[in-house]
Write a protein that holds these residues in place. Structure first.
Motif, PDB file in Angstrom:
ATOM      1  N   LYS A  35      -7.824  -1.783  -0.993  1.00  0.00           N
ATOM      2  CA  LYS A  35      -8.261  -2.120  -2.350  1.00  0.00           C
ATOM      3  C   LYS A  35      -9.288  -1.140  -2.906  1.00  0.00           C
ATOM      4  O   LYS A  35      -9.206  -0.725  -4.062  1.00  0.00           O
ATOM      5  CB  LYS A  35      -8.805  -3.544  -2.391  1.00  0.00           C
ATOM      6  N   ASP A  36     -10.258  -0.777  -2.120  1.00  0.00           N
ATOM      7  CA  ASP A  36     -11.340   0.096  -2.606  1.00  0.00           C
ATOM      8  C   ASP A  36     -11.229   1.512  -2.056  1.00  0.00           C
ATOM      9  O   ASP A  36     -12.230   2.210  -1.870  1.00  0.00           O
ATOM     10  CB  ASP A  36     -12.698  -0.516  -2.248  1.00  0.00           C
ATOM     11  N   THR A  37      -9.996   1.932  -1.797  1.00  0.00           N
ATOM     12  CA  THR A  37      -9.751   3.284  -1.287  1.00  0.00           C
ATOM     13  C   THR A  37      -8.781   3.998  -2.230  1.00  0.00           C
ATOM     14  O   THR A  37      -8.311   3.425  -3.213  1.00  0.00           O
ATOM     15  CB  THR A  37      -9.135   3.243   0.126  1.00  0.00           C
ATOM     16  N   ASP A  38      -8.455   5.253  -1.896  1.00  0.00           N
ATOM     17  CA  ASP A  38      -7.461   5.981  -2.694  1.00  0.00           C
ATOM     18  C   ASP A  38      -6.052   5.822  -2.125  1.00  0.00           C
ATOM     19  O   ASP A  38      -5.115   6.478  -2.570  1.00  0.00           O
ATOM     20  CB  ASP A  38      -7.825   7.464  -2.781  1.00  0.00           C
ATOM     21  N   VAL A  39      -5.886   4.922  -1.155  1.00  0.00           N
ATOM     22  CA  VAL A  39      -4.577   4.657  -0.567  1.00  0.00           C
ATOM     23  C   VAL A  39      -3.834   3.639  -1.437  1.00  0.00           C
ATOM     24  O   VAL A  39      -4.399   2.624  -1.843  1.00  0.00           O
ATOM     25  CB  VAL A  39      -4.706   4.136   0.874  1.00  0.00           C
ATOM     26  N   ILE A  40      -2.562   3.922  -1.711  1.00  0.00           N
ATOM     27  CA  ILE A  40      -1.730   3.056  -2.538  1.00  0.00           C
ATOM     28  C   ILE A  40      -0.958   2.087  -1.641  1.00  0.00           C
ATOM     29  O   ILE A  40      -0.253   2.506  -0.724  1.00  0.00           O
ATOM     30  CB  ILE A  40      -0.712   3.877  -3.364  1.00  0.00           C
ATOM     31  N   LEU A  41      -1.096   0.790  -1.902  1.00  0.00           N
ATOM     32  CA  LEU A  41      -0.352  -0.226  -1.163  1.00  0.00           C
ATOM     33  C   LEU A  41       0.838  -0.686  -2.003  1.00  0.00           C
ATOM     34  O   LEU A  41       0.681  -1.186  -3.114  1.00  0.00           O
ATOM     35  CB  LEU A  41      -1.238  -1.423  -0.830  1.00  0.00           C
ATOM     36  N   GLY A  53      -5.433  -6.941  -5.141  1.00  0.00           N
ATOM     37  CA  GLY A  53      -5.510  -5.490  -5.132  1.00  0.00           C
ATOM     38  C   GLY A  53      -4.272  -4.815  -4.575  1.00  0.00           C
ATOM     39  O   GLY A  53      -4.354  -3.712  -4.012  1.00  0.00           O
ATOM     40  N   VAL A  54      -3.113  -5.452  -4.734  1.00  0.00           N
ATOM     41  CA  VAL A  54      -1.847  -4.801  -4.369  1.00  0.00           C
ATOM     42  C   VAL A  54      -1.488  -3.850  -5.509  1.00  0.00           C
ATOM     43  O   VAL A  54      -1.453  -4.250  -6.669  1.00  0.00           O
ATOM     44  CB  VAL A  54      -0.722  -5.835  -4.151  1.00  0.00           C
ATOM     45  N   ASP A  55      -1.226  -2.591  -5.196  1.00  0.00           N
ATOM     46  CA  ASP A  55      -1.074  -1.565  -6.237  1.00  0.00           C
ATOM     47  C   ASP A  55       0.311  -1.535  -6.874  1.00  0.00           C
ATOM     48  O   ASP A  55       0.438  -1.305  -8.072  1.00  0.00           O
ATOM     49  CB  ASP A  55      -1.397  -0.186  -5.638  1.00  0.00           C
ATOM     50  N   VAL A  56       1.339  -1.757  -6.073  1.00  0.00           N
ATOM     51  CA  VAL A  56       2.715  -1.731  -6.583  1.00  0.00           C
ATOM     52  C   VAL A  56       3.488  -2.882  -5.946  1.00  0.00           C
ATOM     53  O   VAL A  56       3.462  -3.057  -4.724  1.00  0.00           O
ATOM     54  CB  VAL A  56       3.422  -0.392  -6.254  1.00  0.00           C
ATOM     55  N   VAL A  57       4.185  -3.643  -6.782  1.00  0.00           N
ATOM     56  CA  VAL A  57       5.016  -4.747  -6.302  1.00  0.00           C
ATOM     57  C   VAL A  57       6.405  -4.586  -6.905  1.00  0.00           C
ATOM     58  O   VAL A  57       6.545  -4.415  -8.120  1.00  0.00           O
ATOM     59  CB  VAL A  57       4.434  -6.118  -6.698  1.00  0.00           C
ATOM     60  N   VAL A  58       7.433  -4.632  -6.064  1.00  0.00           N
ATOM     61  CA  VAL A  58       8.810  -4.557  -6.569  1.00  0.00           C
ATOM     62  C   VAL A  58       9.527  -5.860  -6.270  1.00  0.00           C
ATOM     63  O   VAL A  58       9.215  -6.565  -5.302  1.00  0.00           O
ATOM     64  CB  VAL A  58       9.581  -3.360  -5.956  1.00  0.00           C
ATOM     65  N   SER A  59      10.497  -6.187  -7.132  1.00  0.00           N
ATOM     66  CA  SER A  59      11.229  -7.436  -6.951  1.00  0.00           C
ATOM     67  C   SER A  59      12.636  -7.302  -7.519  1.00  0.00           C
ATOM     68  O   SER A  59      12.972  -6.288  -8.138  1.00  0.00           O
ATOM     69  CB  SER A  59      10.481  -8.604  -7.605  1.00  0.00           C
TER      70      SER A  59
END
Length: 380
Positions: A156-162, A181-187
């Protein structure tokens, strides 16, 4: 004998008649102001499902199209990404990433096992240059749900994309994209959305979209920069009648309330698991979720034979296992547009089929166990 078919498969799932009727409306041109207004309203409505204020893009594609969109927009060839592979759909992340030349760091687990935050944290420490993590919220091939909320705390507080594949998990499991703080969610539409196949979704926050703009990967149809630029319109031909149906579906979900949608799936999942235990069967997954229940098939009864009998004779469609688990497990979905009585019907059909195939089952035992859970949940 008159037959009435029931879908208890993990996708497609049943579609309410009100939604089907929306699809019968006149098809209008997708570039008219009238349709763009409908599309704009629909996009805003979908944000409620994702629990986000950020962009949601609607793709005319299956859920796999949304997975490919995430990969091709976030990782350059040769860049490193961490991917959790604990089943068929974790494997799909890996195959898509490798097709685009991604340097894959694979957290590979046996089917039925759940990745833990500690495993993710270890991989992040060992590969600090991996700036994207791909996970599968509900591994549909195994019936396993992961602890996404606590995994998100690591990034959440990093530059890593989840990134998470919530093709089946969205709506069946709580998912609060912005709060967690989930950066990308697909469905995908054919799951908890209560729609036919044909639409996919990708929700993306500002942190992840900044990486999209810097990504140099080759892309065309799935280029999110094109979607962003044309929003609320679509850069390509939109599935007009499916958008009508989506608009109605999300209004129905919003009227029910997202917390109630989550609770409904949890109740049906609990009832199904109670029935499975009562029948003396065992679970395949170590961390079962509310999308489906994966069950080890009794010795001497191939799951493909069981599911065929249930479908062809008793009118209830469940799913056998996939690939290495084809005849080892069967999967009972409790996803989407279902009622408590659908769950009871499904358990009844399972009891009938098991007994016909020689399994020592006391008819009604699983049904009673499911009824007790459902009754308690409905009258509280």
């Amino acid at each position: 004998m008159v037959k009435k078919y029931l879908l208890l498969s993990p996708g497609p799932t049943p579609v309410p008649h009100e939604i089907l009727l929306e699809g019968a409306k006149e098809t209008i041109h997708h570039r008219t102001p009238e349709f763009v207004k409908i599309l704009e309203e629909t996009i805003e409505l979908t944000k409620y499902v994702f629990q986000t204020k950020h962009d949601v893009f609607i793709l005319t594609a299956s859920g796999t199209g949304a997975l490919e969109t995430a990969v091709v927009n976030l990782v350059n060839p040769g860049e490193k990404a961490i991917i959790v592979n604990a089943g068929k759909f974790g494997e799909r992340w890996v195959l898509i990433a490798k097709a685009y030349g991604v340097d894959v760091v694979e957290i590979k687990l046996p089917w039925g096992k759940a990745v833990t935050p500690e495993m993710i944290e270890k991989a992040m420490k060992e590969h600090p240059d991996a700036k994207v993590i791909f996970t599968t919220y509900s591994e549909t091939s195994a019936g396993t749900v992961i602890d996404l909320e606590n995994i998100a705390k690591l990034t959440k507080d990093t530059d890593v994309i989840l990134v998470t594949d919530a093709v089946s998990g969205l709506l069946a499991e709580p998912l609060k994209m912005d709060e967690w703080g989930v950066d990308v969610v697909v469905s995908g539409a054919q799951k908890g959305w209560m729609l036919p196949p044909g639409l996919a979704f990708i929700a993306i926050n500002d942190k992840a979209y900044a990486k999209v703009e810097k990504c140099t990967n080759s892309r065309f149809y799935f280029d999110l920069r094109k979607y962003k630029k044309s929003s609320p319109d679509n850069p390509w031909t939109t599935a007009v009648n499916l958008i009508y149906m989506l608009n109605k579906a999300v209004k129905m979900l919003k009227e029910e309330g997202i917390e109630n949608v989550w609770a409904r799936h949890a109740l049906y999942g609990e009832a199904t698991r109670a029935a499975v235990r009562a029948l003396g069967l065992t679970f395949f997954s170590e961390r079962p979720g509310n999308v489906l229940t994966a069950v080890n098939s009794p010795e001497g009864i191939p799951s493909s034979k069981l599911t065929k009998l249930m479908r062809d004779k008793y009118g209830v469609t469940i799913a056998a296992g996939q690939e290495p688990m084809k005849d080892e497990i069967f999967r009972i979905s409790h996803l989407g547009y279902l009622t408590p009585f659908d769950i009871i019907t499904g358990i009844t059909a399972l009891e009938f089929a098991l007994k016909e195939l020689g399994y020592n089952v006391e008819l009604g035992k699983g049904v009673v166990a499911a009824e007790e859970v459902l009754f308690k949940g409905l009258v509280k």
